[in-house]
Motif scaffolding. Structure first.
Motif, PDB file in Angstrom:
ATOM      1  N   ALA A   1       0.975  -1.353  -0.039  1.00 32.29           N
ATOM      2  CA  ALA A   1      -0.038   0.072  -0.030  1.00 32.29           C
ATOM      3  C   ALA A   1       0.964   1.125  -0.025  1.00 32.29           C
ATOM      4  CB  ALA A   1      -0.869   0.046   1.258  1.00 32.29           C
ATOM      5  N   LEU A   2       0.233   2.487  -0.671  1.00 33.92           N
ATOM      6  CA  LEU A   2       1.059   3.777  -0.480  1.00 33.92           C
ATOM      7  C   LEU A   2       1.440   4.177   0.620  1.00 33.92           C
ATOM      8  CD1 LEU A   2       2.043   5.910  -2.282  1.00 33.92           C
ATOM      9  CD2 LEU A   2      -0.140   7.075  -1.911  1.00 33.92           C
ATOM     10  N   GLY A   3       0.548   4.038   1.728  1.00 33.11           N
ATOM     11  CA  GLY A   3       1.029   4.407   3.024  1.00 33.11           C
ATOM     12  C   GLY A   3       2.372   3.662   3.560  1.00 33.11           C
ATOM     13  N   THR A   4       2.273   2.499   3.299  1.00 34.28           N
ATOM     14  CA  THR A   4       3.297   1.468   3.956  1.00 34.28           C
ATOM     15  C   THR A   4       4.600   1.804   3.135  1.00 34.28           C
ATOM     16  OG1 THR A   4       1.673  -0.217   4.303  1.00 34.28           O
ATOM     17  CG2 THR A   4       4.081  -0.974   4.134  1.00 34.28           C
ATOM     18  N   GLN A   5       4.481   1.877   1.856  1.00 33.36           N
ATOM     19  CA  GLN A   5       5.486   2.326   1.087  1.00 33.36           C
ATOM     20  C   GLN A   5       6.215   3.702   1.446  1.00 33.36           C
ATOM     21  OE1 GLN A   5       5.971   1.922  -3.280  1.00 33.36           O
ATOM     22  NE2 GLN A   5       4.321   0.573  -3.488  1.00 33.36           N
ATOM     23  N   VAL A   6       5.356   4.655   1.716  1.00 32.56           N
ATOM     24  CA  VAL A   6       6.061   6.022   2.196  1.00 32.56           C
ATOM     25  C   VAL A   6       6.689   5.813   3.817  1.00 32.56           C
ATOM     26  CG1 VAL A   6       5.402   8.244   2.838  1.00 32.56           C
ATOM     27  CG2 VAL A   6       4.156   7.224   0.925  1.00 32.56           C
ATOM     28  N   ALA A   7       6.174   4.938   4.563  1.00 35.50           N
ATOM     29  CA  ALA A   7       6.683   4.759   5.805  1.00 35.50           C
ATOM     30  C   ALA A   7       8.175   4.142   5.599  1.00 35.50           C
ATOM     31  CB  ALA A   7       5.665   3.919   6.770  1.00 35.50           C
TER      32      ALA A   7
ATOM     33  N   ASP B   1       6.808   4.061  -5.161  1.00 31.99           N
ATOM     34  CA  ASP B   1       5.661   4.986  -4.906  1.00 31.99           C
ATOM     35  C   ASP B   1       6.018   5.739  -3.620  1.00 31.99           C
ATOM     36  OD1 ASP B   1       4.216   4.201  -7.412  1.00 31.99           O
ATOM     37  OD2 ASP B   1       2.987   2.451  -5.808  1.00 31.99           O
ATOM     38  N   GLY B   2       6.499   5.215  -2.690  1.00 31.65           N
ATOM     39  CA  GLY B   2       7.092   6.170  -1.586  1.00 31.65           C
ATOM     40  C   GLY B   2       8.146   6.677  -1.897  1.00 31.65           C
TER      41      GLY B   2
END
Length: 525
Positions: A217-223, A282-283
């Motif tokens: 997921a995008l949020g996981t990638q950003v983190a 993506d992150g």
């Protein structure tokens, strides 16, 4: 994936086994290796490792540089699917070659004046080589992390025990600061790796790169991108996570500074290219503008710090906290210059474009060669004068030591990016990448950063010219006129760096032909 079978796969194992066995034999078998033979044996082991790297380079299939070659992939810890996955592609081969070369030259330089406790020092340097080479051939996140950590304790000892003999307290503080920063950074990076594993179910870098972030997921990638970026940024060194670097360089022995600048910093930027870009793309797109901004600040900060060091007044820390640092410390100037040069590497990575990332890899290789040479020269100058301060060294190197002065001029103009030398191409490509970054990024932001980084390049030229004028020109009667010029061992230790700086400056495709296909595979998507 290209699985090259047969005997050639053994070469990657040999690349790691030679320095590991050499370290064990030198440090743990004094009857087999008497004290007088310690340094020659270390030179022989590192020379054999360099020869193995050369054979790997000659056998490497350049028409398939994007594929992993000489690959080993076996299960190691089945419960969490950790694999002993090693291999080399067009991104890792230049780093492997640079590491093997600099380690050999560092140990060769010790033959001029064997150090105290030579057995321990040679063993630690060979152990360092294992960690550095392993980082560049690891294709599993856990294996990458383990090799990444192997270098920390040996480098602490190299700085704390063999560092500045006139300041034992200072060298221990510098070593402790180095290890605290890097351990904390590595802990944050490991959290990022675990976040990736939780989202993907695998630690395998080849598989993660093939997926290109699919299923995470995008949020996981950003983190994950933030955590991994912080950990790698400490080692790179990214401003403002760089503060361990100047003291570590200033207090380290010459070979410690060469390996720290030439290889250890590249372990961080290599991690950005091998892990950060393809695993959480993506992150990376979300975080990249911030990385580019911090990198640009680092370029300007490094140049301004060098200009201040070239002055004559003591340097007060920010907010007036702590003692003043002496101005004009030659090794500290070269250390701050590394902050600026690595800023160009990180800026190229942050463009997320093949041009910028290729430029980052080339700039990293060039920095290893040129700054390695500069630290060799700074160490030689300090040894001859008993101090690294410009005021104590005096001017007139051209008159007193013409060969050493000429070599320092060569290193300075190469480092400031003179066209025709290796320092030019990487920084130029990084700026070009910032002019035309990945289409998902805001081009106007990167163009502004490009202009600021270009101004930093002008400041870089300014401080190197000031340094050359102060150190090499003129005639300082207060300085000793009987100091020896370059010795034969120093010629053999430094000549490969000078030659490769010239060769890569005139023929950059020697590196770019290797990196371009692999970068397109990692970033092009």
């Amino acid at each position: 994936m290209d699985r090259v079978g047969g005997a050639m796969n053994v070469l990657v194992w040999l690349l790691l086994a030679l320095p590991l066995v050499g370290a064990a034999v030198v440090a743990g078998m004094p009857r087999l290796v008497p004290e007088r033979a310690v340094v020659p044996v270390g030179v022989g082991v590192s020379g054999a490792t360099l020869a193995t790297a050369v054979v790997l380079g000659l056998a490497f299939d350049r028409s398939a540089a994007h594929r992993v070659q000489f690959e080993t992939d076996v299960s190691w810890i089945g419960a969490i699917d950790v694999r002993w996955h090693l291999g080399i592609d067009g991104v890792s081969l230049p780093m492997v070659s640079l590491t093997a070369l600099l380690t050999f030259l560092c140990l060769l330089s010790l033959t001029r004046t064997p150090p105290r406790r030579a057995r321990a020092l040679v063993g630690l340097v060979l152990l360092l080589e294992v960690g550095m080479l392993g980082t560049f051939v690891a294709l599993d996140l856990v294996v990458f992390f383990l090799f990444f950590e192997v270098v920390l304790v040996p480098m602490w000892f190299v700085i704390a025990v063999w560092g500045d003999p006139d300041d034992p307290g200072g060298r221990r503080r510098a070593a402790t600061t180095f290890i605290l920063y890097t351990v904390l950074g590595s802990a944050v990076m490991l959290v990022g790796f675990l976040v990736v594993y939780a989202g993907s179910g695998t630690f395998d870098l080849v598989e993660l790169a093939r997926r290109g972030g699919d299923g995470i997921a995008l949020g996981t990638q950003v983190a994950a991108a933030v955590a991994i970026g912080l950990g790698l940024g400490v080692k790179s060194p990214l401003w403002p996570l760089h503060t361990w670097l100047p003291d570590a360089h200033a207090k380290a022995p010459t070979i410690g500074s060469v390996l720290l600048a030439g290889v250890l910093l590249k372990m961080g930027t290599y991690g950005f290219i091998r892990v950060w870009l393809p695993v959480v793309p993506d992150g990376a797109r979300v975080v990249a503008p911030y990385l580019a901004a911090f990198a640009t600040v680092g370029i300007l900060y490094g140049a301004l710090a060098c200009l201040a060091q070239c002055g004559t007044r003591p340097l007060r820390p920010l907010a007036g906290i702590g003692p003043a640092a002496p101005s004009g410390d030659l090794k500290r100037i070269v250390a701050y210059s590394s902050v600026g040069h690595m800023g160009f590497v990180l800026l190229g990575i942050a463009t997320l474009s093949p041009v910028g990332v290729n430029g980052a890899i080339f700039a990293g290789v060039a920095h290893g060669l040129i700054t390695g040479l500069l630290f060799f020269l700074a160490g030689a100058i300090k040894d001859r004068h008993g101090s690294g301060l410009l005021a104590a060294i005096g001017g007139g190197l051209y008159a007193r030591m013409p060969r050493l002065g000429g070599l320092f001029l060569f290193g300075a103009v190469a480092s400031l990016g003179l066209p025709g030398l290796a320092g030019f191409w990487g920084e130029m490509l990084a700026l070009l990448g910032a002019f035309q970054p990945n289409a998902v990024l805001t081009r106007s932001t990167y163009v502004v950063l490009m202009v600021l980084a270009g101004f930093g390049a002008v400041l870089t030229a300014a401080y190197f010219l000031v340094l050359v004028r102060r150190l090499c020109q003129g005639s300082d009667r207060a300085a000793s006129s009987t100091v020896r010029d370059v010795t034969a061992i120093e010629v053999w230790s430094w000549a490969p760096l000078v030659a490769l700086t010239l060769v890569l400056g005139l023929y950059p495709r020697a590196v770019l032909a290797l990196t371009e296909p692999a970068v397109h595979l990692l970033v092009g998507r």
